[in-house]
Design a protein around this motif. Structure first.
Motif, PDB file in Angstrom:
ATOM      1  N   VAL B 317      66.059  24.356  39.148  1.00  0.00           N
ATOM      2  CA  VAL B 317      64.768  25.038  39.005  1.00  0.00           C
ATOM      3  C   VAL B 317      64.191  25.294  40.389  1.00  0.00           C
ATOM      4  N   PRO B 318      63.314  26.303  40.518  1.00  0.00           N
ATOM      5  CA  PRO B 318      62.684  26.532  41.818  1.00  0.00           C
ATOM      6  C   PRO B 318      61.455  25.660  41.990  1.00  0.00           C
ATOM      7  N   ARG B 319      60.954  25.569  43.222  1.00  0.00           N
ATOM      8  CA  ARG B 319      59.744  24.780  43.495  1.00  0.00           C
ATOM      9  C   ARG B 319      58.528  25.390  42.802  1.00  0.00           C
ATOM     10  N   GLY B 320      58.583  26.714  42.654  1.00  0.00           N
ATOM     11  CA  GLY B 320      57.421  27.366  42.056  1.00  0.00           C
ATOM     12  C   GLY B 320      57.826  28.422  41.052  1.00  0.00           C
ATOM     13  N   LEU B 321      57.377  28.308  39.814  1.00  0.00           N
ATOM     14  CA  LEU B 321      57.669  29.308  38.791  1.00  0.00           C
ATOM     15  C   LEU B 321      56.389  30.067  38.521  1.00  0.00           C
ATOM     16  N   VAL B 322      56.419  31.368  38.820  1.00  0.00           N
ATOM     17  CA  VAL B 322      55.206  32.164  38.640  1.00  0.00           C
ATOM     18  C   VAL B 322      55.121  32.677  37.216  1.00  0.00           C
ATOM     19  N   ILE B 323      53.943  32.539  36.620  1.00  0.00           N
ATOM     20  CA  ILE B 323      53.694  33.147  35.314  1.00  0.00           C
ATOM     21  C   ILE B 323      52.884  34.404  35.580  1.00  0.00           C
ATOM     22  N   PRO B 324      53.459  35.564  35.299  1.00  0.00           N
ATOM     23  CA  PRO B 324      52.829  36.794  35.761  1.00  0.00           C
ATOM     24  C   PRO B 324      51.531  37.111  35.020  1.00  0.00           C
ATOM     25  N   SER B 325      50.586  37.704  35.760  1.00  0.00           N
ATOM     26  CA  SER B 325      49.340  38.178  35.167  1.00  0.00           C
ATOM     27  C   SER B 325      49.469  39.653  34.858  1.00  0.00           C
ATOM     28  N   GLN B 326      48.724  40.135  33.869  1.00  0.00           N
ATOM     29  CA  GLN B 326      48.722  41.573  33.596  1.00  0.00           C
ATOM     30  C   GLN B 326      47.295  42.090  33.552  1.00  0.00           C
ATOM     31  N   TYR B 327      47.143  43.359  33.852  1.00  0.00           N
ATOM     32  CA  TYR B 327      45.821  43.966  33.864  1.00  0.00           C
ATOM     33  C   TYR B 327      45.509  44.511  32.481  1.00  0.00           C
ATOM     34  N   ILE B 328      44.289  44.262  32.016  1.00  0.00           N
ATOM     35  CA  ILE B 328      43.833  44.826  30.743  1.00  0.00           C
ATOM     36  C   ILE B 328      42.657  45.737  31.050  1.00  0.00           C
ATOM     37  N   ALA B 329      42.806  47.019  30.801  1.00  0.00           N
ATOM     38  CA  ALA B 329      41.714  47.954  31.048  1.00  0.00           C
ATOM     39  C   ALA B 329      40.640  47.777  29.981  1.00  0.00           C
ATOM     40  N   PRO B 330      39.381  48.129  30.310  1.00  0.00           N
ATOM     41  CA  PRO B 330      38.305  47.955  29.324  1.00  0.00           C
ATOM     42  C   PRO B 330      38.629  48.586  27.971  1.00  0.00           C
ATOM     43  N   ALA B 331      39.306  49.725  28.012  1.00  0.00           N
ATOM     44  CA  ALA B 331      39.585  50.410  26.747  1.00  0.00           C
ATOM     45  C   ALA B 331      40.508  49.603  25.849  1.00  0.00           C
ATOM     46  N   GLU B 332      41.376  48.784  26.432  1.00  0.00           N
ATOM     47  CA  GLU B 332      42.319  48.019  25.619  1.00  0.00           C
ATOM     48  C   GLU B 332      41.807  46.638  25.258  1.00  0.00           C
ATOM     49  N   ALA B 333      40.607  46.304  25.730  1.00  0.00           N
ATOM     50  CA  ALA B 333      40.123  44.936  25.545  1.00  0.00           C
ATOM     51  C   ALA B 333      40.043  44.548  24.079  1.00  0.00           C
ATOM     52  N   ALA B 334      39.762  45.547  23.224  1.00  0.00           N
ATOM     53  CA  ALA B 334      39.573  45.234  21.806  1.00  0.00           C
ATOM     54  C   ALA B 334      40.797  44.577  21.196  1.00  0.00           C
ATOM     55  N   LYS B 335      41.978  44.873  21.772  1.00  0.00           N
ATOM     56  CA  LYS B 335      43.196  44.284  21.210  1.00  0.00           C
ATOM     57  C   LYS B 335      43.261  42.788  21.475  1.00  0.00           C
ATOM     58  N   TYR B 336      42.560  42.317  22.521  1.00  0.00           N
ATOM     59  CA  TYR B 336      42.688  40.921  22.921  1.00  0.00           C
ATOM     60  C   TYR B 336      41.495  40.080  22.519  1.00  0.00           C
ATOM     61  N   ALA B 337      40.351  40.739  22.278  1.00  0.00           N
ATOM     62  CA  ALA B 337      39.153  39.975  21.951  1.00  0.00           C
ATOM     63  C   ALA B 337      39.203  39.520  20.499  1.00  0.00           C
TER      64      ALA B 337
END
Lengths: 320, 358, 341
Positions: B317-337
């Protein structure tokens, strides 16, 4: 001899209302230092709103302190009340009434626990309410599971934050009304007189047949109840509970009460003094801010104010 | 007739003590710098897992710096969920230091005494617990930092984390676009000294270099606490008559910020940077159609558990495993709220049995 | 001494003193009895408890609180209280690590420096109580706030590094015994002798019992209070040095909660908040008992939330169970502050 009594009476009068004088002086200083803020009615209304939760909780605890005790558990009761109330509301405006009622019942119940403990072991209210504070905090954490549970009903926060006449937030008005009501109770009812008498000399009161245990119990229930009101006020102010609501409130309330002229040995104190004391604290905090000082200097200022005020009261109360 | 000591001396004395004391001793610690190239190399370094390899059954120890925060509650639930998917994990033991670093040290020692197979942790103060973590490693217990930042030191075997610099950069860039490249702003950051706070501020400053029209009024620390962020914002609103935008990558704190602005009547023209997928923030974004989000996935807990189990199996395993972030535009917020869930909630794939109580 | 006391009253006072001594012995025996009982139960029922490593850990973890509680015992016994010890401890941690920054040769001067600072703080408290008759509870709450503000104005994140020697003292063992524990035992021994075998100690108890009577009997009450506050501050600083060694770095919030834990430990151990009664042995027993309880709850994987609840319930139960006989509280005893607990 007569003039000595007169001086003593005068000093007692000054001591009683000194806090109002201090508040007036402080406000004057603040208005001079920062007129855009403190001469602006809307801003003053804001300060009143900020002070409301602490003031409301402190009003209840003032009774306990006039009685000669202390209630260090109000911070925990505020926390539990805020979370409980939010959960009961569940985001539905129809639930507001029952949620508030249930919360106040819970808070009064917690106060009753304090009352019973203090009757069982009178004279130990400091350590007893310290212990009950821990227990209530544990209950709060268990109930919330670590997250700020519950959804405040829509419109709840907005209602309390709207300004009457564009100046006075409803929450601040509520605080003033509650304060006025409690001051009347203390001054005019037999219950109020009993509190002062028991606080002045518990033994003499007991020998005179006053219901010491009953009054003690009632005062702790009231302290709990008002802490519950304080928790609701916090909810009204911020619109959401948090797992940290209420932490440290007990000491801010204690400072406000002592600033207002209530002493630890009991027998003296007023609601007006307590509210004035709270306002002194919050004006001082806001002043520190506006003048651009480091936020942490508020803590230093708070401590200095407390010490200075206590010194002043001690000096006024001392016999020559 | 007693002598009354001069009150002025006392006041002067105590204030002098406070002021003088703090200015005489200027903080010696230099602010941490972020060397991205070096950090990337460190993250990719392989871990020597041979010394940790052991057979099951396994007990997972979680040394939580604090549990009174919905993100970490969800993170822990991801740990429990992942643990339940592995037959050779028999138990998950959790300790809570309640923001007390001394207690977190004691908690780690207690977990070692209980012979846990691995320790997943999120720190109150990263430096304070290193000696205790090193004791764990000396006993063959791998330690995994879950969540907010990359720790490269002997006490931390590996990290399952969100790259705070990348997150901060994404947030800052969208923020600049929404601001139109000019205005006065302040930054609302997490607990001072944490990797999250340091990296987010560094990313903001780097992006600001390319936008000279934007002025940073102040960098504040709201400690991931909504109420504290609100109070700090109220203070800043009093101090600065003109604030055009706020850089606040943590949605929890963004909520406190916008409430302060709303109550001061200055929210209409306010530009908020993207927050994260904190449910309260997502609801606000849906309602106000601005802000957006860059995610801060709570499944870091799941990834940390997987990392730990791989280490115990002796896999690389590596010393650091990155969990990627993604951008959510205001218009798509309804899918996540999730409008019917509390504010203190995070969107996730957790199955119903593992979701916290609402 | 007090030639004014009538012979009959003197005899009665002597009998009362012996009764109190017996009660005190019973109470500190009580807390140690609880400790031994609890430890034995835990050894049997809790796996992992009864190992040398774990028991040593408990002692090491409790040492700092023990030192603070010792100081608090003196100040409570004198009829006062000191809420500022937690923040003073935090200030010590920050200063120790920031000023020495890991350099071993600076340890001694820095340690002496912070101890001196503690003495100054304690002296200030005593001066304010003696000269201005401010309630100790409210005074030390004010100074707690000032100290906290001072710490956070200086730094909002961990600074510096504790020297290796300090970290060794706070964490390591010598021949299997935790060094910090040995330090605690030695300090407790000295504290016990100071309280019971010196004129200062006896006068301190007299002051706490009834300040006015003590003053009339010729006890230099102001000086005694000074000694009590300085001891309380020194206990906080000594605890702070250990915590600095434990954490290895100057975390500004390190002292949070120590003041309340110290008071709880002192009271559980038999020291009365009304003043005049104290037990060093009881304080140490209570500190260890609290440490064992926390350790057992951790080993039993009891949720931290329940641990808080349990701690509160235990404190309340212990106070109710060890109800002190009703002591006469003089109304308006302004110079013996905190007559009511």
């Amino acid at each position: 001899m007569a003039s000595r009594l007169a001086t003593q009476a005068l000093r007692e009068l000054v001591s009683r209302w000194a806090i109002l004088g201090a508040l007036a002086l402080l406000y004057l200083a603040a208005a001079i230092l920062s007129p855009d803020a403190f001469l602006e009615p809307a801003y003053v209304g804001n300060v009143l709103r900020q002070a409301a939760p602490v003031a409301i909780a402190a009003i209840g605890t003032t009774l306990v302190m006039i009685l000669g005790g202390v209630d260090l558990s109000i911070g925990a009761i505020i926390s539990l009340s805020a979370v409980f109330c939010a959960v009961q509301m569940g985001g539905d405006a129809a639930n507001v009434g029952p949620a508030l009622a249930a919360t106040l019942l819970l808070a009064a119940g917690l106060g009753a626990v304090n009352g019973m403990l203090n009757i069982a072991s009178p004279g130990s209210s400091f350590i007893l309410t310290l212990g009950s504070a821990l227990a209530f905090y544990g209950l709060t954490q268990l109930y919330s599971g670590g997250t700020a549970r519950g959804i405040v009903a829509p419109g709840f926060r907005e209602f309390f934050n709207q300004r009457l006449g564009d100046v006075l937030p409803v929450l601040a008005l509520a605080m003033l009304l509650i304060a006025a009501a409690m001051e009347l109770v203390l001054r005019t009812t037999r219950f109020g007189r009993q509190i002062y008498l028991i606080g002045s000399n518990r033994e003499a009161a007991r020998l005179a047949g006053l219901p010491v245990g009953g009054v003690t119990f009632a005062c702790y229930v009231i302290s709990g109840l008002f802490a519950g009101l304080g928790g609701i006020a916090v909810l009204a102010r911020s619109g959401v509970s948090s797992t940290f609501t209420g932490r440290g409130f007990e000491f801010d309330a204690l400072a406000a009460i002592v600033l207002g002229g209530t002493v630890f040995s009991g027998g003296r104190g007023t609601i007006v003094g307590t509210v004035a004391g709270t306002l002194v604290l919050f004006i001082a905090f806001n002043l520190v801010n506006i003048l651009g000082f480091n936020y942490n200097l508020q803590l230093v200022l708070k401590g200095a104010i407390i010490i200075l005020a206590s010194a002043a009261y001690a000096w006024l109360g001392r016999e020559r | 007739m007693r002598n009354h000591p001069s009150r002025r001396t006392f006041v002067g004395g105590s204030l002098a003590f406070a002021f003088g004391g703090s200015s005489l001793l200027a903080p010696l610690a230099a602010h941490a710098q972020v060397d991205r190239a070096a950090q990337k190399k460190q993250m990719a370094e392989p871990v020597d897992t041979a010394k940790f390899k052991k057979a099951g059954p396994y007990t997972i120890g979680v040394a939580a710096g604090y549990m009174s925060n919905s993100w970490v509650v969800f993170c822990l639930q991801h740990v429990r969920w992942e643990a339940s998917l592995h037959k050779d994990v028999k138990d998950v033991i959790v300790t809570d230091a309640a923001f007390n670093p001394g207690k977190q040290v004691a908690d780690i020692e207690d977990l070692i005494a209980k012979n846990v197979s691995m320790i997943i942790y999120w720190p109150v103060d990263e430096k304070a617990i290193q000696p205790a973590l090193e004791k764990a490693i000396a006993k063959g217990i791998p330690t995994i930092n879950a969540g907010g930042g990359f720790t490269y030191s002997p006490g931390t075997t590996s990290n399952a984390f969100i790259d705070q610099y990348v997150l901060g950069e994404m947030v800052a860039q969208h923020f600049m676009t929404d601001l139109g490249g000019k205005g006065k702003v302040f930054a609302m950051l997490p607990i001072a000294g944490t990797t999250a706070a340091v990296d987010q501020l560094a990313a903001l400053n780097d992006v600001l270099k390319k936008h000279p029209g934007v002025e940073l009024l102040s960098a504040e620390h709201g400690d991931w606490n909504r109420a504290k962020a609100k109070q700090i914002s109220e203070n800043l609103l009093q101090r600065y008559p003109k604030i055009d935008g706020v850089y606040s990558p943590a949605g929890q704190m963004s909520m406190g910020v916008v409430e302060a602005f709303e109550e001061a009547g200055r929210a209409k023209s306010l530009v908020m940077s993207p927050g994260d997928e904190y449910n309260g923030w997502m609801k606000w974004v849906v309602k106000n159609k601005k802000g957006g989000a860059v995610t801060f996935p709570t499944r870091a807990g799941q990834e940390a558990t997987k990392l730990g189990l791989k280490i115990l199996a002796g896999q690389p395993v590596p010393r650091g495993l990155v969990i990627p972030s993604q951008y959510i535009a205001p218009a798509e917020a309804a899918k996540y709220a999730e409008m019917d869930k509390p504010d203190d909630w995070w969107a996730s794939n957790l199955p119903a049995g593992f979701k916290p109580k609402a | 001494m007090a030639a004014a006391a009538a012979p009959g009253r003197h005899g009665a006072a002597l009998a009362a003193h012996r009764r109190h001594a017996a009660l005190r012995a019973a109470r500190s025996a009580g807390i140690w009895g609880l400790l031994v009982l609890g430890t034995m139960l835990a050894a049997v029922l809790v796996p992992g408890f009864a190992t040398a490593t774990n028991l040593g850990n408990v002692v090491t973890q409790s040492a700092a609180l023990g030192l603070v509680a010792l100081g608090q015992t003196f100040v409570i016994a004198a009829g006062l209280i000191d809420l500022s010890v937690g923040q003073l401890l935090g200030l010590t941690v920050v200063l120790t690590c920031a000023l020495s920054d890991g350099r071993g040769e600076l340890l001694l001067p820095v340690a002496l420096g912070v101890l001196a600072l503690g003495a100054v703080v304690g002296s200030l408290h005593a001066w304010l109580v003696n000269k201005l008759a401010i309630e100790p509870l409210i005074l030390t709450f004010g100074s707690l706030s000032i100290l906290q503000g001072a710490i956070f104005s200086y730094t909002d994140r961990s600074v510096g590094r504790a020297p290796e020697a300090l970290r060794w003292i706070a964490n390591e063992r010598l021949l299997g015994w935790p060094v910090a524990g040995a330090l605690l035992v030695l300090t407790a021994l000295g504290a016990h002798l100071l309280l019971r075998r010196t004129r200062f100690g006896l006068r301190l108890l007299a002051t706490g019992d009834d300040g006015e009577s003590a003053r009339r009997a010729g006890v230099p009450v102001a000086r005694i209070r000074w000694g009590a506050f300085v001891l309380s501050a020194l206990g906080a600083v000594a605890g702070g040095l250990l915590v600095a060694g434990r954490l290895g770095t100057g975390y500004p919030n390190a002292g949070q909660g120590f003041e309340l834990d110290a008071i709880v430990a002192a009271v559980l151990g038999g020291t009365s908040l009304a003043g005049g009664r104290a037990s060093i042995v009881g304080t140490i027993g209570a500190v260890l008992l609290l440490g064992v309880i926390a350790n057992v709850l951790n080993l039993l994987e009891v949720s931290a939330f329940v641990q808080t609840l349990a701690k509160g319930a235990i404190v309340v139960a212990a106070i109710i169970a060890t109800r002190a006989p009703r002591s006469q509280v003089r109304p308006g005893a302004a110079h013996a502050p905190v007559a009511d607990a």
